[in-house]
Design an enzyme around this catalytic site. Structure first.
Site, PDB file in Angstrom:
ATOM      1  N   HIS A  23       0.810  -1.227   0.000  1.00  0.00           N
ATOM      2  CA  HIS A  23       0.000   0.000   0.000  1.00  0.00           C
ATOM      3  C   HIS A  23       0.845   1.280   0.000  1.00  0.00           C
ATOM      4  O   HIS A  23       0.721   2.164   0.827  1.00  0.00           O
ATOM      5  CB  HIS A  23      -1.110   0.005   1.066  1.00  0.00           C
ATOM      6  N   HIS A  77      -4.754  -9.513  14.125  1.00  0.00           N
ATOM      7  CA  HIS A  77      -4.850  -8.272  13.336  1.00  0.00           C
ATOM      8  C   HIS A  77      -5.629  -8.579  12.062  1.00  0.00           C
ATOM      9  O   HIS A  77      -5.314  -9.550  11.360  1.00  0.00           O
ATOM     10  CB  HIS A  77      -3.426  -7.805  13.032  1.00  0.00           C
ATOM     11  N   GLU A  79      -5.880  -6.837   9.223  1.00  0.00           N
ATOM     12  CA  GLU A  79      -5.422  -6.349   7.922  1.00  0.00           C
ATOM     13  C   GLU A  79      -5.182  -7.547   6.991  1.00  0.00           C
ATOM     14  O   GLU A  79      -4.670  -8.589   7.423  1.00  0.00           O
ATOM     15  CB  GLU A  79      -4.158  -5.491   8.058  1.00  0.00           C
ATOM     16  N   ASP A  81      -3.095  -8.575   4.879  1.00  0.00           N
ATOM     17  CA  ASP A  81      -1.821  -9.288   4.706  1.00  0.00           C
ATOM     18  C   ASP A  81      -1.696 -10.424   5.714  1.00  0.00           C
ATOM     19  O   ASP A  81      -0.900 -11.347   5.526  1.00  0.00           O
ATOM     20  CB  ASP A  81      -0.613  -8.346   4.796  1.00  0.00           C
ATOM     21  N   HIS A 144      -1.479  -2.203  14.557  1.00  0.00           N
ATOM     22  CA  HIS A 144      -1.478  -1.034  13.704  1.00  0.00           C
ATOM     23  C   HIS A 144      -2.905  -0.573  13.350  1.00  0.00           C
ATOM     24  O   HIS A 144      -3.100   0.511  12.820  1.00  0.00           O
ATOM     25  CB  HIS A 144      -0.655  -1.450  12.474  1.00  0.00           C
ATOM     26  N   ASP A 163       2.295  -6.548  13.971  1.00  0.00           N
ATOM     27  CA  ASP A 163       3.116  -5.661  13.135  1.00  0.00           C
ATOM     28  C   ASP A 163       4.283  -5.037  13.917  1.00  0.00           C
ATOM     29  O   ASP A 163       5.299  -4.664  13.311  1.00  0.00           O
ATOM     30  CB  ASP A 163       2.261  -4.523  12.571  1.00  0.00           C
ATOM     31  N   TYR A 191      10.249   0.075   8.273  1.00  0.00           N
ATOM     32  CA  TYR A 191       8.898  -0.435   8.540  1.00  0.00           C
ATOM     33  C   TYR A 191       8.162   0.508   9.496  1.00  0.00           C
ATOM     34  O   TYR A 191       7.010   0.896   9.256  1.00  0.00           O
ATOM     35  CB  TYR A 191       8.981  -1.845   9.140  1.00  0.00           C
ATOM     36  N   HIS A 222       5.978  -9.864  10.482  1.00  0.00           N
ATOM     37  CA  HIS A 222       6.790  -9.642   9.280  1.00  0.00           C
ATOM     38  C   HIS A 222       8.263  -9.718   9.671  1.00  0.00           C
ATOM     39  O   HIS A 222       8.654  -9.186  10.716  1.00  0.00           O
ATOM     40  CB  HIS A 222       6.551  -8.248   8.686  1.00  0.00           C
TER      41      HIS A 222
HETATM   42 FE1  FEO Z   1      -1.035  -3.930   9.598  1.00  0.00          FE
HETATM   43 FE2  FEO Z   1       1.075  -6.430   8.546  1.00  0.00          FE
HETATM   44  O1  FEO Z   1      -0.531  -5.486   8.691  1.00  0.00           O
END
Ligand code: FEO
Length: 397
Positions: A23, A77, A79, A81, A144, A163, A191, A222
């Site tokens: 994004h 989370h 999101e 991903d 996040h 995250d 990041y 991640h």
């Molecule tokens: Fe806020 Fe890795 O997603």
């Protein structure tokens, strides 16, 4: 590849070597979507992966335990991903209950067809026994997204941090001590700057809560898992959450016929005379991801654009839009730029954007009608010296 975090706890995620856009974040180093499998009397998967890679997640789980044996899938989370693979994972694991907080449940229901899912909604501080081990859930709003939470395993002193402490960094290795420390800390900085800089205050509060836990290992969603350099990444985050300035000046500009570039070069010359670190970025040749990463810890910044159609150069407008959304703090500087027949836009628009970002304006903007004269260039050099002196006050550490 070593994937075992602790006995019975393994990484089962996906390494995304080729992703280059997240994004708007230019992920030059790729990324990973980390999922973890805890095998105990009850088996739990912590988080999923991006939707296209759920088959790899399922394959990795199945290599360690039958899919029917999965009792819980924890979603820290929503999101995509991390949650994008949940529909596939829940379908593949017929006995699994989805564990998440109420806000996460609402978000997941608005993303996916969840009608067949079994749910266990948890609150901040709740625990879930897996047998020898326990999962403790800690809400971490805005780290996040509003529904984000950590999952902590006290028996293993292991924190699944979502995250937080992550890096967009694809690697053949899963642990921090298998990679050069300077590289992974740089990726953690990039990041932080590009994903969560806006949320410095909630992250600071989350760090305070994390400090109350005994932690030997941090497994983010991640990048690499922190087991040897927790002290270093915690220390780095303490600086990130306040955008702690270093003695560093950034000159950031766009140019049309090189008049604004000449001004930028003169500002850089002045700043360099002070002996502080100085960086020089043309927005046409440097992606916003790199710029924002460097802005995170600069003390002073000069930003320039010529007037184009009573506005800014579009590339500069894009960078300022990206930067203002992430809201770097503790910066000071000024605007500059050339113009032709209208003073609207250009330096004035840059200064307005800087004020909106709450960057302290150290002097009036410097403007040049068409090509800068030697007098204007000397004014730029002097302004650069002023930025350098301002930045000098921030001690190196
Ligand atoms: Fe806020 Fe890795 O997603």
């Amino acid at each position: 590849m070593n994937i075992t975090l602790k006995e019975g706890i393994d990484w089962v995620g996906y390494i995304d070597w080729t992703v280059r856009d997240f994004h708007g974040y230019k992920t030059e180093s790729g990324s990973t979507y980390n999922s973890y499998l805890i095998r105990d009397e009850k088996n739990a998967v912590i988080d999923a992966v991006k939707a296209p890679y759920v088959h790899k997640l399922v394959e990795h789980i199945e290599a360690l335990t039958p899919l029917e044996s999965i009792d819980y899938v924890v979603c820290n989370h929503a999101e995509p991903d991390h949650s994008g693979g949940l529909p596939g994972l829940m379908k593949a694991c017929p006995n699994a209950t989805l564990v998440c907080n109420e806000k996460c449940k609402v978000a997941l229901e608005k993303h996916y067809d969840t009608s067949a899912w079994k749910w266990q909604v948890v609150e901040d501080g709740d625990t879930l026994s897996l047998g020898k081990r326990t999962l403790q859930f800690i809400n971490t709003p805005m780290v996040h997204w509003p529904e984000s939470m950590f999952s902590y395993v006290p028996e293993e002193k292991l924190l699944f941090s979502m995250d937080a402490f992550g890096q967009h960094y694809a690697s053949a290795f899963r642990f921090d001590d298998e990679e050069p420390l300077d590289v992974i800390l740089h990726e953690a900085k990039a990041y932080y700057a590009n994903i969560v800089m806006l949320y410095g205050r909630p992250i600071s509060q989350t760090m305070e809560r994390a400090a109350e836990l005994e932690i030997e290992m941090i497994a983010p969603s991640h990048g690499v898992i922190w087991r040897s350099h927790l002290k270093e990444v915690f220390a780095a985050y303490q600086k990130y959450v306040v955008c702690k300035p270093r003695p560093k000046v950034i000159v950031l500009y766009a140019s049309m016929w090189k008049a604004t570039e000449k001004m930028a070069e003169a500002i850089l010359e002045g700043a360099q005379e002070c002996g502080v670190e100085a960086q020089f970025f043309n927005v046409d040749s440097t992606h916003a991801t790199r710029i924002v990463t460097e802005v995170l810890d600069c003390a002073a910044i000069a930003i320039g654009s010529p007037t184009l159609n009573n506005s800014l150069m579009p590339a500069m407008a894009g960078v300022l839009c990206y930067m203002s959304g992430l809201r770097p703090t503790n910066k000071a500087g000024f605007a500059f730029g050339s113009y032709g027949w209208s003073k609207r836009g250009g330096a004035a628009a840059v200064e307005e954007a800087m004020k909106e970002m709450k960057i302290d304006i150290l002097r009036e903007s410097i403007r040049s009608q068409y090509v800068p004269t030697e007098e204007i260039l000397e004014e730029c050099r002097e302004a650069g010296r002023m930025l350098g002196k301002y930045a000098e006050q921030f001690a190196k550490d």
